[in-house]
Design an enzyme around this catalytic site. Sequence first.
Site, PDB file in Angstrom:
ATOM      1  N   HIS A 165      -7.248  -3.958   1.651  1.00 43.39           N
ATOM      2  CA  HIS A 165      -8.194  -4.933   1.108  1.00 43.39           C
ATOM      3  C   HIS A 165      -8.178  -6.246   1.891  1.00 43.39           C
ATOM      4  O   HIS A 165      -9.150  -6.990   1.876  1.00 43.39           O
ATOM      5  CB  HIS A 165      -7.973  -5.157  -0.389  1.00 43.39           C
ATOM      6  CG  HIS A 165      -6.786  -5.970  -0.777  1.00 43.39           C
ATOM      7  ND1 HIS A 165      -5.594  -5.418  -1.216  1.00 43.39           N
ATOM      8  CD2 HIS A 165      -6.596  -7.315  -0.831  1.00 43.39           C
ATOM      9  CE1 HIS A 165      -4.742  -6.372  -1.516  1.00 43.39           C
ATOM     10  NE2 HIS A 165      -5.321  -7.534  -1.291  1.00 43.39           N
TER      11      HIS A 165
ATOM     12  N   ASP B 142      -2.944   1.217   0.007  1.00 38.68           N
ATOM     13  CA  ASP B 142      -3.624  -0.036   0.361  1.00 38.68           C
ATOM     14  C   ASP B 142      -3.032  -0.634   1.642  1.00 38.68           C
ATOM     15  O   ASP B 142      -2.274  -1.593   1.609  1.00 38.68           O
ATOM     16  CB  ASP B 142      -3.499  -1.024  -0.801  1.00 38.68           C
ATOM     17  CG  ASP B 142      -4.440  -2.207  -0.678  1.00 38.68           C
ATOM     18  OD1 ASP B 142      -5.035  -2.386   0.404  1.00 38.68           O
ATOM     19  OD2 ASP B 142      -4.570  -2.964  -1.652  1.00 38.68           O
TER      20      ASP B 142
ATOM     21  N   SER C 299      -0.613 -10.557  -0.757  1.00 39.47           N
ATOM     22  CA  SER C 299      -1.191  -9.273  -0.365  1.00 39.47           C
ATOM     23  C   SER C 299      -0.878  -9.020   1.106  1.00 39.47           C
ATOM     24  O   SER C 299      -1.155  -9.853   1.962  1.00 39.47           O
ATOM     25  CB  SER C 299      -2.707  -9.285  -0.571  1.00 39.47           C
ATOM     26  OG  SER C 299      -3.025  -9.289  -1.933  1.00 39.47           O
TER      27      SER C 299
END
Length: 696
Positions: free
Chosen positions: A83, A219, A627
């Site tokens: 992402h 991810d 992240s």
Amino acid sequence: MKFLKFLLLFITIQVSAQQGGMWIPSLLEGMNETEMTNLGSKLTAKDIYDVNNSSLKDAIGHFNGGCTSEIISDKGLILTNHHCGFGQIQSHSSLENDYLKDGFWAMSLDEELPNEGLYIEFIVRIEDVTSQVLAGITDSMTEKEKQSSIDRNSNTYQKTVAKEAWQDTKVKSFYEGNQYFLFVTERFEDIRLVGAPPTSIGKFGSDTDNWVFPRHTGDFSMFRIYADANNRPAKYSKDNKPYKPKHFLPVSLDGVEEGDFTMVFGFPGTTSEYLPAVAIQHITEEFNPTNIAIREAALKVIDAKMKESDAVRIKYASKQARIANAWKKWIGENLGIQKSDAVTKRRAFEATFTKALKEKNLEDKYGNILPEFDNLYKDFGPINIKRRNFVEVFLVTNELMQMTFRVYQMEEAIKADPENFEKAKARLISTLQGIHKNYDADVDKGVFKNVMPFYNKNVDASIYDKTAFTNLDQALKLLEGNAKEVLKKLNKDAAYQYAKPMITEFYNTIDKAYQEKNQPITALQTKYMTALMEALPNARYFPDANSTLRVTYGQVRGYSPRDAVYYNPVSYLDGVVEKYVPGDYEFDVPEKLLELHKNKDYGQYADSNGKVPVCFLGTNHTTGGNSGSPAIDAYGNLVGLNFDRVWEGTMSDMNYDPEICRNIMVDLRYVLFIVDKYAGATHLIDEMKLVHPKKK
């Protein structure tokens, strides 16, 4: 102004079980180092941060200012979240080469794709510059005078800092302006896309699984840093070579089990751990609900249109993810605050603080703080909501309104200085081109109908049929001519005529009132931080996240979100197959992955039970910006890739609770399995240093 020499953690827990906190890596020696050891770490503070020798911090990069990444080979190979690299993957995608749907793997250096504007920044060193920045600051100054002096002192000092010509500096505030640190940085701007799994792996579970566990999402994406002939930062050039890092992270094939030490090293964005109870109550009971409703209304249209059309799916994939992410996060944040009874507990802490003020004869100095917060938030709340609703409608969800907002900014810039015309026009053209690259007027019109009623009851969707801004060529024609001609044409446009009064009100009334009412709250928050230290000097405090490099340590742990429910800390590939729904946009699974699972063709990436781990939980205190952060084991090896938190634990931005706050990480064995067995990109595996730390 009083400042903090060094503060520790707010939440008091036994040293042997210390959890929570986002710690400055240059200040780990002492109690932090001891706590990490008690949690199972074999690392020293210097292993993590060392100015004179290579250390873990040299492998941690700020990915495009919003995520974290890490170097995993001596050829500058970078790992971050899918992402985080989504915008770049999308920008290279088309109906002919749908890298979102099919994935992308460069099988040689020549196939790696450059990304204009993408950068990765590393920290060279960190210095405490509090005394230099706060020199001459007095309590008698107004907040504006204080900030002006702080900015001046900071800029003056940065000019004296010893650094290389290609390096830069920045000064950041900590502890609500009580402490300041200087960061010397290196920014690399030739970053090329190396590999990404299809969204059916990289975004498996999509909105349904976002922020929840058990999670089964791969991810991750891979990039590479390129440097000039001297191994220094450089703009893109075919002559650039893969970067030779000071340090890269070895990858553990032994994985994790419950109780293992984990350290997440990255650039957390923003937290507000020291808010008063009244602020938490305002955010969760008043502020969040209206913004959740606006985003939900936008997603209802976007999701439906993306399911109907592949072209729309590609155009809106990144925007949908951005809108949906915060929408669901806010819902979980509210749930977590309610479940943990955070407001009541914060008020209990405030009673302790008030008692300490009395015992130390500090009531005259600080006794007004909490009552003043109550008064200020009562006045601030409505305008804070109104302002944010405008931002959600005009800048986050609806693109036509965003275009009109940028037109207004251009018009105001020209009015302020006619000489700004060409520069302002160029900025607007660039903005319009960026929006129209992934724009569908029909989708946007549907969003407009759904979100505008939350801000203004006058919802005139006919402007979409009358405006030039839904077509890039027509919009650019409005910008032809001199300043007077351009402004005349812009002010005749139907969409701009509709939006301009609301934008004018925003600038002249709403935002102005917001700034006026927020300024005393900001000043009081600084005073509150100082008062906490003085009234409760033996408590431990960590600085709020501010997009600077931090260490957070913890352990692999499951958790119980509600009665009679317990989540084990590791999920497996078996769970991917269990969730599989053929053709579903969230839970479809690639045929090859199903085949690998059926044949148990796992290579060296299965655990001792013969299963492939996908994700695992930890007690690390993370937030947005973490992240892509590496999850590092007790020996300094890469075991996971941080990408999410559990739903109830999203409240950790305001209230970290070690009982229910968990971060979610992709197991690196799943990353390696996908790269090797699914994608066949074995050359990337060969680049890495794979280790077995538990078999020593």
